[in-house]
Design an enzyme around this catalytic site. Sequence first.
Site, PDB file in Angstrom:
ATOM      1  N   HIS A  81       0.837  -1.205   0.000  1.00  0.00           N
ATOM      2  CA  HIS A  81       0.000   0.000   0.000  1.00  0.00           C
ATOM      3  C   HIS A  81       0.872   1.255   0.000  1.00  0.00           C
ATOM      4  O   HIS A  81       2.079   1.199   0.202  1.00  0.00           O
ATOM      5  CB  HIS A  81      -0.919   0.017   1.230  1.00  0.00           C
ATOM      6  CG  HIS A  81      -2.137  -0.836   1.071  1.00  0.00           C
ATOM      7  ND1 HIS A  81      -2.137  -2.183   1.354  1.00  0.00           N
ATOM      8  CD2 HIS A  81      -3.392  -0.540   0.660  1.00  0.00           C
ATOM      9  CE1 HIS A  81      -3.335  -2.683   1.127  1.00  0.00           C
ATOM     10  NE2 HIS A  81      -4.111  -1.705   0.703  1.00  0.00           N
TER      11      HIS A  81
ATOM     12  N   LYS B  47      -0.683   4.944   4.484  1.00  0.00           N
ATOM     13  CA  LYS B  47      -1.576   3.996   5.176  1.00  0.00           C
ATOM     14  C   LYS B  47      -1.086   3.772   6.595  1.00  0.00           C
ATOM     15  O   LYS B  47       0.084   3.442   6.816  1.00  0.00           O
ATOM     16  CB  LYS B  47      -1.661   2.674   4.416  1.00  0.00           C
ATOM     17  CG  LYS B  47      -2.698   1.729   5.004  1.00  0.00           C
ATOM     18  CD  LYS B  47      -3.026   0.593   4.070  1.00  0.00           C
ATOM     19  CE  LYS B  47      -4.068  -0.351   4.673  1.00  0.00           C
ATOM     20  NZ  LYS B  47      -5.341   0.321   4.973  1.00  0.00           N
TER      21      LYS B  47
END
Length: 234
Positions: free
Chosen positions: A131, A135
């Site tokens: 990600h 995040k």
Amino acid sequence: MKIALVGYGKMGKEIEGIAISQGHNIVAKLEEKPTKENIKDAEVAIEFSTPNSAYENVKACIEIGIPVVCGTTAWLDKLEDIKKLCKKENGAFIYASNYSLGVNLFFEINKRVAEIMQKYPEYLIHMEEIHHTEKKDAPSGTAITLAEEIIPIYKFDGWKLSYKTENNKLGIEAKRVPNVPGTHKVSYDSEVDKIEIKHIAHSRKGFASGALIAAQWLIGKKGVFTMKDVLGFK
């Protein structure tokens, strides 16, 4: 639909753009906790905030009587409390770690592949998720959902944040790379070959579109639901 966005970060803005293009109305954009006053015009709330805020936001929506779709992850130690509250208040609530249609299809594929591969112990299972660097949680909620489908099939004791599966714990490797919306991979590796299933998100649009589908489905219903209910997988 008349929608209240609870949390107005990147996901909130993505949902807003798609909702308006589809003819829906955004009647509230909240960075604060929902109240009877600031959410009164909404038919449904879509909650994408932060792990520290999600529980109180969802709780407030249920107590006010607004159906709520929640996509915030990393607060699930309190999810059972919300489910009990929703039933007590005769409310309407959906939680999903990921609202993307493709990801929810991937969940079903993942479960079926694990059922097949569990019969062949020469293949060692491992998970990886990638990600964007912003995040906050690791592993991702989506990775945890994938793991929770695999764990009972393999009779693992749980999962751990690791580059390999060992000590009867499913390993989940979490990587953070700039500008990556989300990649999830489940690998089965033997001495002679490797089998992988993978989902790659190209943008946040899939997540936002799925949340809107869930919100429209939830209006008029009572109870606690998941995307399996919305998509008819049950």
